[in-house]
Design a protein around this motif. Structure first.
Motif, mmCIF file in Angstrom:
data_model
loop_
_atom_site.group_PDB
_atom_site.id
_atom_site.type_symbol
_atom_site.label_atom_id
_atom_site.label_comp_id
_atom_site.label_asym_id
_atom_site.label_seq_id
_atom_site.Cartn_x
_atom_site.Cartn_y
_atom_site.Cartn_z
ATOM 1 N N GLU A 110 0.834 -1.208 0.000
ATOM 2 C CA GLU A 110 0.000 0.000 0.000
ATOM 3 C C GLU A 110 0.870 1.259 0.000
ATOM 4 O O GLU A 110 0.638 2.195 -0.777
ATOM 5 N N GLU A 111 1.864 1.270 0.873
ATOM 6 C CA GLU A 111 2.763 2.426 0.966
ATOM 7 C C GLU A 111 3.473 2.658 -0.358
ATOM 8 O O GLU A 111 3.559 3.809 -0.835
ATOM 9 N N CYS A 112 3.975 1.597 -0.955
ATOM 10 C CA CYS A 112 4.719 1.744 -2.211
ATOM 11 C C CYS A 112 3.808 2.169 -3.358
ATOM 12 O O CYS A 112 4.216 2.958 -4.221
ATOM 13 N N ARG A 113 2.587 1.667 -3.380
ATOM 14 C CA ARG A 113 1.644 2.079 -4.421
ATOM 15 C C ARG A 113 1.351 3.576 -4.294
ATOM 16 O O ARG A 113 1.285 4.294 -5.293
ATOM 17 N N PHE A 114 1.209 4.046 -3.065
ATOM 18 C CA PHE A 114 0.953 5.468 -2.850
ATOM 19 C C PHE A 114 2.157 6.297 -3.298
ATOM 20 O O PHE A 114 2.007 7.303 -3.999
ATOM 21 N N PHE A 115 3.359 5.887 -2.902
ATOM 22 C CA PHE A 115 4.539 6.678 -3.238
ATOM 23 C C PHE A 115 4.852 6.637 -4.729
ATOM 24 O O PHE A 115 5.428 7.592 -5.271
ATOM 25 N N SER A 116 4.469 5.562 -5.398
ATOM 26 C CA SER A 116 4.623 5.534 -6.850
ATOM 27 C C SER A 116 3.790 6.638 -7.482
ATOM 28 O O SER A 116 4.255 7.378 -8.362
ATOM 29 N N ALA A 117 2.548 6.784 -7.019
ATOM 30 C CA ALA A 117 1.680 7.857 -7.510
ATOM 31 C C ALA A 117 2.197 9.223 -7.075
ATOM 32 O O ALA A 117 2.168 10.195 -7.843
ATOM 33 N N TYR A 118 2.686 9.285 -5.843
ATOM 34 C CA TYR A 118 3.172 10.565 -5.312
ATOM 35 C C TYR A 118 4.391 11.060 -6.089
ATOM 36 O O TYR A 118 4.571 12.273 -6.260
ATOM 37 N N CYS A 119 5.200 10.149 -6.587
ATOM 38 C CA CYS A 119 6.356 10.554 -7.400
ATOM 39 C C CYS A 119 5.908 11.209 -8.700
ATOM 40 O O CYS A 119 6.539 12.158 -9.177
ATOM 41 N N TYR A 120 4.827 10.700 -9.278
ATOM 42 C CA TYR A 120 4.254 11.377 -10.447
ATOM 43 C C TYR A 120 3.801 12.786 -10.060
ATOM 44 O O TYR A 120 3.985 13.744 -10.806
ATOM 45 N N TYR A 121 3.201 12.883 -8.895
ATOM 46 C CA TYR A 121 2.747 14.193 -8.401
ATOM 47 C C TYR A 121 3.926 15.153 -8.281
ATOM 48 O O TYR A 121 3.852 16.316 -8.699
ATOM 49 N N LEU A 122 5.022 14.677 -7.710
ATOM 50 C CA LEU A 122 6.194 15.532 -7.523
ATOM 51 C C LEU A 122 6.849 15.910 -8.848
ATOM 52 O O LEU A 122 7.506 16.953 -8.947
ATOM 53 N N ASP A 123 6.664 15.079 -9.856
ATOM 54 C CA ASP A 123 7.226 15.361 -11.182
ATOM 55 C C ASP A 123 6.252 16.144 -12.069
ATOM 56 O O ASP A 123 6.561 16.422 -13.229
ATOM 57 N N SER A 124 5.106 16.488 -11.529
ATOM 58 C CA SER A 124 4.139 17.285 -12.300
ATOM 59 C C SER A 124 4.678 18.714 -12.416
ATOM 60 O O SER A 124 4.930 19.365 -11.402
ATOM 61 N N PRO A 125 4.855 19.218 -13.641
ATOM 62 C CA PRO A 125 5.486 20.536 -13.823
ATOM 63 C C PRO A 125 4.508 21.686 -13.620
ATOM 64 O O PRO A 125 3.314 21.472 -13.369
ATOM 65 N N ILE A 126 5.003 22.914 -13.736
ATOM 66 C CA ILE A 126 4.142 24.083 -13.649
ATOM 67 C C ILE A 126 3.107 24.033 -14.777
ATOM 68 O O ILE A 126 3.326 23.389 -15.805
#
Length: 308
Positions: A110-126
């Protein structure tokens, strides 16, 4: 005295160089050795000491070696988080997803699935840049919510999705305004309508609906005469809808002026097209005109004369 101090300083520097060189040599020797158990132990130690670069160097050597073994789950978990701590979100999201797919029954899935998505969030540009990662982040976060609806992280995931949608909303608003700025009025009208359809509760709603009226009016006023009546009529429709929806809007006066100017434009278009029916030269002139036409004057600019 000076020579003694210089000699002492030189000795200290030499000792530091030897010490540092020795530490580096020890790490490189470990990395190149076949003592994988020691590498594993030291990699975890480096990770816990927040020396993520050294930890990564060892984890990269170990991941293939331990694939399929009992220790692999811990190893891949730490490996993913090491990339995350080093802010290599592209690698981290891949390894987090791989972990979740490989060990779906793990308490860490569960934690890893969330952080996989969160990494996309962090890579979302302006918002002004390409939003591919933003869309992927929304998809990944929604998948997390669907897979773990009772997770404590669902609330956070929902907030992240809303942040991403706000960014897409801002991009749609900015793109539509850009069309208006560069005088591509038809595209501006389409873009504003699309943005309002896709984001019905947008905070830019009132402004975009006003700008839709303005863009439609400008589209009509820069059109060939045979197209103007229809296009001005649409501007009046947009204006009436706006004034009904926002009776106290700060854009109300301008919108009403645009509606009046559009009514005058309709009358002008009707009159000139009627004249063209009985005037071959005028009809030919209108047919040969460029698609860009001088705007019909408004009541605020009475010094201009309607040519026909």
């Amino acid at each position: 005295m000076f020579k003694k101090q210089l000699t002492l300083l030189t000795s200290v520097l030499a000792l530091l160089i030897i010490t540092l060189g020795g530490c580096k040599s020890k790490y490189e020797k470990l990395k190149a050795s076949n003592d994988y158990a020691k590498k594993y132990q030291e990699a975890i130690k480096y990770y816990n000491q927040k020396d993520y670069n050294k930890a990564l160097g060892l984890f990269e050597v170990l991941v293939e070696r331990y694939r399929g073994r009992a220790e692999a789950e811990d190893l891949f978990y730490y490996y993913a988080f090491t990339n995350y701590k080093l802010k290599d979100y592209t690698s981290a999201r891949y390894h987090f997803k791989t972990f979740a797919d490989t060990y779906p029954s793990s308490t860490r899935a569960e934690e890893c699935r969330f952080f996989s998505a969160y990494c996309y969030y962090l890579d979302s540009p302006i918002y002004s840049l390409d939003q591919e990662n933003t869309l992927k982040a929304i998809e990944a976060l929604q998948l997390f919510i669907n897979l773990y609806p009772k997770s404590d992280r669902v609330t956070e995931a929902s907030k992240l999705i809303q942040n991403l949608r706000d960014k897409l909303e801002t991009k749609a608003y900015a793109n539509a305004k850009l069309y208006l700025t560069i005088s591509d009025y038809q595209s501006a009208v389409i873009a504003f309508n699309n943005a309002l359809r896709d984001y019905p509760d947008t905070k830019y709603g009132e402004e975009m609906e006003y700008l839709t009226v303005k863009a439609q009016y400008l589209y009509a006023s820069h059109s060939r005469e045979e197209k103007q009546e229809e296009r001005y009529t649409q501007a009046v429709v947009y204006a009436d809808q706006f004034n009904e929806k926002y009776p106290n809007s700060k854009y109300g006066r301008e919108t009403k002026d645009l509606a009046k100017d559009s009514e005058r434009g309709i009358q002008y278009a009707k009159r000139i097209m009627a004249q063209a029916l009985n005037d071959y030269k005028l009809a030919k002139k209108l047919a040969e005109k460029d698609s860009v036409k001088t705007q019909v004057p408004s009541e605020k600019n009475q010094q201009q004369k309607i040519p026909y």
